[in-house]
Design a protein around this motif. Structure first.
Motif, mmCIF file in Angstrom:
data_model
loop_
_atom_site.group_PDB
_atom_site.id
_atom_site.type_symbol
_atom_site.label_atom_id
_atom_site.label_comp_id
_atom_site.label_asym_id
_atom_site.label_seq_id
_atom_site.Cartn_x
_atom_site.Cartn_y
_atom_site.Cartn_z
ATOM 1 N N PRO A 1 68.126 47.018 -31.843
ATOM 2 C CA PRO A 1 67.097 47.031 -30.795
ATOM 3 C C PRO A 1 67.725 46.964 -29.410
ATOM 4 C CG PRO A 1 66.533 45.490 -32.551
ATOM 5 C CD PRO A 1 67.943 45.929 -32.812
ATOM 6 N N GLY A 2 67.182 47.758 -28.496
ATOM 7 C CA GLY A 2 67.693 47.771 -27.133
ATOM 8 C C GLY A 2 68.777 48.784 -26.877
ATOM 9 N N ASP A 3 69.353 49.369 -27.921
ATOM 10 C CA ASP A 3 70.409 50.370 -27.739
ATOM 11 C C ASP A 3 69.827 51.631 -27.081
ATOM 12 O OD1 ASP A 3 72.136 48.649 -28.946
ATOM 13 O OD2 ASP A 3 72.329 49.770 -30.818
ATOM 14 N N LEU A 4 70.621 52.229 -26.194
ATOM 15 C CA LEU A 4 70.219 53.489 -25.568
ATOM 16 C C LEU A 4 70.887 54.633 -26.306
ATOM 17 C CD1 LEU A 4 68.749 54.945 -23.233
ATOM 18 C CD2 LEU A 4 70.876 54.751 -21.917
ATOM 19 N N LEU A 5 70.065 55.565 -26.824
ATOM 20 C CA LEU A 5 70.566 56.665 -27.635
ATOM 21 C C LEU A 5 70.548 57.967 -26.837
ATOM 22 C CD1 LEU A 5 68.613 55.900 -30.941
ATOM 23 C CD2 LEU A 5 70.815 54.990 -30.190
ATOM 24 N N ASP A 6 71.589 58.758 -27.041
ATOM 25 C CA ASP A 6 71.685 60.092 -26.432
ATOM 26 C C ASP A 6 71.501 61.109 -27.548
ATOM 27 O OD1 ASP A 6 72.241 62.383 -25.083
ATOM 28 O OD2 ASP A 6 74.155 61.727 -24.243
ATOM 29 N N LEU A 7 70.338 61.768 -27.552
ATOM 30 C CA LEU A 7 69.966 62.677 -28.638
ATOM 31 C C LEU A 7 69.991 64.122 -28.155
ATOM 32 C CD1 LEU A 7 68.764 63.316 -31.471
ATOM 33 C CD2 LEU A 7 66.497 62.918 -30.459
ATOM 34 N N THR A 8 70.583 64.982 -28.984
ATOM 35 C CA THR A 8 70.561 66.419 -28.716
ATOM 36 C C THR A 8 70.291 67.155 -30.027
ATOM 37 O OG1 THR A 8 72.158 66.241 -26.898
ATOM 38 C CG2 THR A 8 71.855 68.406 -27.887
ATOM 39 N N VAL A 9 69.204 67.930 -30.051
ATOM 40 C CA VAL A 9 68.911 68.813 -31.185
ATOM 41 C C VAL A 9 69.023 70.243 -30.664
ATOM 42 C CG1 VAL A 9 67.259 69.518 -32.941
ATOM 43 C CG2 VAL A 9 67.392 67.113 -32.251
ATOM 44 N N PHE A 10 69.965 70.975 -31.205
ATOM 45 C CA PHE A 10 70.257 72.326 -30.721
ATOM 46 C C PHE A 10 69.026 73.224 -30.790
ATOM 47 C CE2 PHE A 10 71.736 76.712 -31.539
ATOM 48 C CZ PHE A 10 72.426 76.923 -30.349
ATOM 49 N N ASP A 11 68.765 73.887 -29.661
ATOM 50 C CA ASP A 11 67.673 74.864 -29.543
ATOM 51 C C ASP A 11 66.290 74.213 -29.604
ATOM 52 O OD1 ASP A 11 67.202 77.475 -28.911
ATOM 53 O OD2 ASP A 11 66.915 78.127 -30.973
ATOM 54 N N VAL A 12 66.230 72.873 -29.368
ATOM 55 C CA VAL A 12 64.931 72.192 -29.283
ATOM 56 C C VAL A 12 64.942 71.391 -27.981
ATOM 57 C CG1 VAL A 12 63.285 70.642 -30.394
ATOM 58 C CG2 VAL A 12 64.842 72.016 -31.801
ATOM 59 N N PRO A 13 64.522 71.988 -26.853
ATOM 60 C CA PRO A 13 64.602 71.328 -25.552
ATOM 61 C C PRO A 13 63.888 69.980 -25.503
ATOM 62 C CG PRO A 13 64.053 73.653 -25.301
ATOM 63 C CD PRO A 13 63.969 73.353 -26.764
ATOM 64 N N GLU A 14 62.786 69.863 -26.247
ATOM 65 C CA GLU A 14 62.027 68.602 -26.224
ATOM 66 C C GLU A 14 62.831 67.436 -26.805
ATOM 67 O OE1 GLU A 14 59.137 72.016 -26.694
ATOM 68 O OE2 GLU A 14 61.053 71.399 -27.537
ATOM 69 N N LEU A 15 63.846 67.758 -27.604
ATOM 70 C CA LEU A 15 64.647 66.707 -28.239
ATOM 71 C C LEU A 15 66.063 66.680 -27.676
ATOM 72 C CD1 LEU A 15 63.406 66.994 -31.926
ATOM 73 C CD2 LEU A 15 62.855 65.234 -30.236
ATOM 74 N N LEU B 1 67.359 64.448 -24.992
ATOM 75 C CA LEU B 1 66.909 63.349 -24.145
ATOM 76 C C LEU B 1 67.676 62.069 -24.462
ATOM 77 C CD1 LEU B 1 63.553 61.924 -25.527
ATOM 78 C CD2 LEU B 1 65.109 63.353 -26.846
ATOM 79 N N LYS B 2 67.453 61.083 -23.618
ATOM 80 C CA LYS B 2 67.974 59.741 -23.852
ATOM 81 C C LYS B 2 66.783 58.821 -24.080
ATOM 82 C CE LYS B 2 72.143 60.403 -21.103
ATOM 83 N NZ LYS B 2 72.959 59.931 -19.948
ATOM 84 N N VAL B 3 66.868 58.026 -25.119
ATOM 85 C CA VAL B 3 65.747 57.171 -25.485
ATOM 86 C C VAL B 3 66.275 55.809 -25.920
ATOM 87 C CG1 VAL B 3 65.739 58.042 -27.870
ATOM 88 C CG2 VAL B 3 63.674 56.993 -26.929
ATOM 89 N N ARG B 4 65.552 54.760 -25.571
ATOM 90 C CA ARG B 4 65.980 53.410 -25.912
ATOM 91 C C ARG B 4 65.193 52.884 -27.111
ATOM 92 N NH1 ARG B 4 69.194 50.013 -23.237
ATOM 93 N NH2 ARG B 4 69.072 51.250 -21.316
ATOM 94 N N VAL B 5 65.890 52.222 -28.006
ATOM 95 C CA VAL B 5 65.253 51.604 -29.169
ATOM 96 C C VAL B 5 64.470 50.388 -28.685
ATOM 97 C CG1 VAL B 5 65.627 50.614 -31.458
ATOM 98 C CG2 VAL B 5 67.206 52.350 -30.561
ATOM 99 N N ASP B 6 63.221 50.280 -29.078
ATOM 100 C CA ASP B 6 62.422 49.152 -28.587
ATOM 101 C C ASP B 6 62.756 47.865 -29.334
ATOM 102 O OD1 ASP B 6 61.027 49.068 -31.008
ATOM 103 O OD2 ASP B 6 59.271 50.132 -30.250
#
Length: 311
Positions: free
Chosen positions: A48-62, A64-69
């Motif tokens: 919890p609280g970790d900041l993740l850097d996510l990349t899904v190739f050819d999916v612009p919506e994914l 992003l950087k998102v934090r675990v609640d």
């Protein structure tokens, strides 16, 4: 003539600018072509609280950087809520890919996931450090950062360091601390969740009728000879009984006593002995034999008690 010189200067300036531009372009091209080394995080557990850097190739919506609640959940566009806390980075990557396939959004998703900031997991430092404990080192750090956070090494610290990386308990990493000033090779990367164990170097105690009783470290955790231990204690006193010097050695069944004829070793009539870690060399007074067995045992007990002061 002046017009000719002016034109020449302009022409040279243009050529130099072009060459300079191409040179910088080549340098930048070389730098851009060199891949940035990213440490393998696949076995690190997300918290919890970790900041993740996510990349899904050819999916612009994914991308992003998102934090675990605080409950361990991440809300992702197109997918919704996923619980990542307790999962390894690799498991989270596979979960995202599986969800995308189930939702028929991507047939063969290429998912990249990195922990950019660590929030909750600490690094455990134990063994021969001044303040063993769990330290919340945010993000990747170096081995010496963790040792420094734990108050540094004790005087009894050995050179062997065992690092148990999170999720890789069956494959510990053994690091040998250098003797000199070249620390870079030993200063490996440490991640939250790792456990660091600092070994203890071998110690031999010399007490009794010697000039300087004390605890003496074995160099490089190797054995130490009996004569070297006596020499480190600056030799025996005039009251010493060289015929009845003892080695006290702890075993699984108790403490064993070995009588050593120090006088014969000095004269070359008996071989020098190799001591083990935690051995106690006890040099009694020359008249201790007049006290009988009880008196000798009392002297030994007093010598052993003095070890706790030396420690």
């Amino acid at each position: 003539m002046r017009l000719f010189k002016f034109c020449t200067y302009v022409l040279l300036a243009g050529v130099l600018a072009t060459v300079s531009h191409r040179s910088w372009a080549q340098v930048n091209s070389v730098n851009d072509s060199q891949p940035t080394k990213v440490a393998d995080q696949s076995a690190i557990i997300i918290g919890p609280g970790d900041l993740l850097d996510l990349t899904v190739f050819d999916v612009p919506e994914l991308i992003l950087k998102v934090r675990v609640d605080s409950t361990g959940i991440v809300n992702l566009p197109l997918i919704g809520d996923l619980k990542f806390a307790g999962m390894t980075v690799r498991e989270a990557q596979l979960l995202i890919a599986r969800k995308l396939v189930e939702l028929e959004m991507v047939k063969k998703p290429e998912v990249s996931l990195l922990i950019e900031e660590f929030a909750t997991q600490g690094t455990t430092v134990s063994g021969e450090v001044n303040a063993p404990g769990i330290y919340p080192l945010m993000g990747p750090h170096r081995l010496f950062d963790a040792i420094s956070a734990a108050g540094g090494l004790t005087v009894k610290a050995g050179r062997a360091v065992t690092i148990i990386h999170a999720g890789q308990k069956d494959h510990p990493e053994i690091i040998t601390l250098p003797e000199g000033t070249s620390f870079e090779q030993a200063n490996v990367t440490i991640y939250p969740g790792d456990t660091i164990v600092i070994s203890k170097t071998g110690v031999v105690y010399v007490v009794g009728e010697v000039a300087k009783p004390g605890a003496f470290l074995m160099e490089n955790n190797t054995s130490m000879s009996f004569l070297k231990a006596i020499a480190l204690a600056q030799g025996t006193t005039k009251l010493a009984s060289q015929k009845h010097t003892l080695i006290l050695r702890k075993t699984s069944t108790g403490t064993l006593q070995y009588e050593v004829p120090l006088n014969k070793i000095y004269q070359g009539e008996a071989p020098d002995l190799q001591l083990h870690a935690e051995d106690i060399v006890f040099v009694p007074t020359s008249n201790v034999k007049t006290y009988g067995a009880i008196g000798l045992q009392g002297a030994i007990s007093a010598a052993i008690a003095s070890i706790y002061v030396l420690r």
